[in-house]
Design a protein around this motif. Structure first.
Motif, short mmCIF file in Angstrom:
data_model
loop_
_atom_site.label_atom_id
_atom_site.label_comp_id
_atom_site.label_asym_id
_atom_site.label_seq_id
_atom_site.Cartn_x
_atom_site.Cartn_y
_atom_site.Cartn_z
N ARG A 159 0.84 -1.21 0.00
CA ARG A 159 0.00 0.00 0.00
C ARG A 159 0.87 1.25 0.00
O ARG A 159 0.59 2.22 -0.71
CB ARG A 159 -0.92 0.01 1.21
N ARG A 160 1.91 1.24 0.81
CA ARG A 160 2.82 2.38 0.88
C ARG A 160 3.51 2.59 -0.46
O ARG A 160 3.63 3.71 -0.96
CB ARG A 160 3.86 2.19 1.98
N ALA A 161 3.96 1.51 -1.10
CA ALA A 161 4.62 1.61 -2.40
C ALA A 161 3.65 2.15 -3.46
O ALA A 161 4.05 2.95 -4.31
CB ALA A 161 5.18 0.26 -2.82
N ALA A 162 2.39 1.71 -3.41
CA ALA A 162 1.40 2.20 -4.38
C ALA A 162 1.16 3.70 -4.19
O ALA A 162 1.04 4.45 -5.17
CB ALA A 162 0.09 1.43 -4.23
N LEU A 163 1.10 4.15 -2.94
CA LEU A 163 0.92 5.59 -2.68
C LEU A 163 2.13 6.38 -3.16
O LEU A 163 1.98 7.46 -3.75
CB LEU A 163 0.69 5.83 -1.19
N GLU A 164 3.33 5.86 -2.93
CA GLU A 164 4.54 6.55 -3.39
C GLU A 164 4.58 6.60 -4.91
O GLU A 164 4.99 7.62 -5.49
CB GLU A 164 5.78 5.84 -2.85
N LEU A 165 4.16 5.52 -5.58
CA LEU A 165 4.14 5.51 -7.03
C LEU A 165 3.15 6.53 -7.57
O LEU A 165 3.46 7.27 -8.50
CB LEU A 165 3.80 4.11 -7.55
N ALA A 166 1.97 6.59 -6.97
CA ALA A 166 0.96 7.56 -7.41
C ALA A 166 1.47 8.99 -7.21
O ALA A 166 1.29 9.85 -8.09
CB ALA A 166 -0.34 7.36 -6.64
N GLU A 167 2.12 9.25 -6.09
CA GLU A 167 2.68 10.58 -5.84
C GLU A 167 3.78 10.91 -6.84
O GLU A 167 3.87 12.03 -7.34
CB GLU A 167 3.21 10.66 -4.40
N GLN A 169 4.08 9.72 -9.88
CA GLN A 169 3.45 9.95 -11.18
C GLN A 169 2.81 11.34 -11.23
O GLN A 169 2.85 12.02 -12.26
CB GLN A 169 2.42 8.86 -11.47
N ARG A 170 2.21 11.76 -10.12
CA ARG A 170 1.60 13.08 -10.07
C ARG A 170 2.67 14.16 -10.25
O ARG A 170 2.52 15.09 -11.04
CB ARG A 170 0.87 13.29 -8.74
N ARG A 171 3.80 14.03 -9.53
CA ARG A 171 4.88 15.01 -9.66
C ARG A 171 5.46 15.01 -11.07
O ARG A 171 5.76 16.07 -11.62
CB ARG A 171 6.00 14.70 -8.63
N GLU A 172 5.61 13.85 -11.66
CA GLU A 172 6.14 13.77 -13.02
C GLU A 172 5.18 14.44 -14.01
O GLU A 172 5.61 15.13 -14.94
CB GLU A 172 6.37 12.31 -13.42
N GLY A 173 3.88 14.26 -13.80
CA GLY A 173 2.89 14.92 -14.66
C GLY A 173 2.97 16.43 -14.54
O GLY A 173 2.87 17.15 -15.54
N GLU A 174 3.16 16.91 -13.31
CA GLU A 174 3.30 18.36 -13.11
C GLU A 174 4.55 18.89 -13.79
O GLU A 174 4.52 19.95 -14.42
CB GLU A 174 3.34 18.68 -11.61
N ARG A 175 5.66 18.15 -13.67
CA ARG A 175 6.90 18.57 -14.32
C ARG A 175 6.75 18.59 -15.84
O ARG A 175 7.24 19.50 -16.51
CB ARG A 175 8.06 17.65 -13.93
N ALA A 176 6.07 17.58 -16.37
CA ALA A 176 5.86 17.52 -17.83
C ALA A 176 4.99 18.69 -18.29
O ALA A 176 5.28 19.29 -19.34
CB ALA A 176 5.21 16.19 -18.21
N ALA A 177 3.97 19.04 -17.51
CA ALA A 177 3.11 20.17 -17.88
C ALA A 177 3.90 21.48 -17.85
O ALA A 177 3.76 22.31 -18.75
CB ALA A 177 1.90 20.24 -16.95
N LEU A 178 4.73 21.64 -16.83
CA LEU A 178 5.57 22.85 -16.76
C LEU A 178 6.54 22.92 -17.94
O LEU A 178 6.78 24.00 -18.51
CB LEU A 178 6.33 22.88 -15.44
N GLU A 179 7.10 21.79 -18.29
CA GLU A 179 8.05 21.75 -19.42
C GLU A 179 7.33 22.10 -20.72
O GLU A 179 7.87 22.82 -21.56
CB GLU A 179 8.71 20.37 -19.50
#
Length: 184
Positions: A159-167, A169-179
């Protein structure tokens, strides 16, 4: 260490003979291990308040799981036939669904019921000599705790690993949008 000191003190005091040291030490050590495997994880899992565990639909499932553990423990340990491990599906349910808090509470309830039933000279653990009965009870508690807690730890880690993965992915999406904005 406590088992060794206690047994040596009893031997030195003339309470037990040299031939009995091994049996008494094993009983004392395994009793301490079984007790520690139940009490310490329970204290650690419930050290922080968990208000969301007992609310809404989850409260009903908690109550049902605890009732299943108690009921199956009573049935399994009071039956004439060997049904001792019939409660393990309820332990597995507690570990899979509720993680460490559920597994520790379920094992504690199961252990208390096993001890109470056995102390009243009933159940699967009283057909043998008192030493063998205590050994079987201690092994039952030890295996119930180890099985449930290992499974709960695996579930908690996933469960902890799934939450970390989701977080992540969210940060990576934000970085891609900024780029993309920067490039545009």
């Amino acid at each position: 260490l406590a088992a060794t000191v206690a047994i040596l003190a009893r031997w030195a005091g003339g309470v037990i003979d040299v031939a009995e040291i091994g049996v008494f030490w094993r009983s004392w050590w395994l009793g301490g291990l079984a007790g520690g495997l139940v009490v310490v994880p329970l204290a650690l899992a419930w050290a922080q308040p968990r208000p969301s565990l007992w609310r809404g639909r989850g409260a009903g499932e908690w109550a049902l799981m605890l009732a299943a553990v108690a009921g199956l423990s009573l049935i399994a340990l009071s039956a004439e036939q060997p049904l001792t491990y019939m409660v393990f599906p309820a332990f597995i349910w507690a570990a899979l669904r509720f993680g460490p808090p559920g597994a520790t509470l379920a094992v504690t309830i199961g252990a208390v019921i096993a001890i109470v039933v056995t102390s009243h000279q009933q159940g699967a653990f009283v057909e043998l000599s008192p030493t063998d009965s205590a050994l079987n009870l201690q092994l039952y508690i030890t295996f119930a705790a180890l099985t449930s807690f290992c499974l709960a730890a695996i579930v908690s880690e996933r469960r902890r690993a799934a939450l970390e993965l989701a977080e992540s992915q969210r940060r990576e999406g934000e970085r891609a949008a900024l780029e993309r904005q920067r490039i545009a």
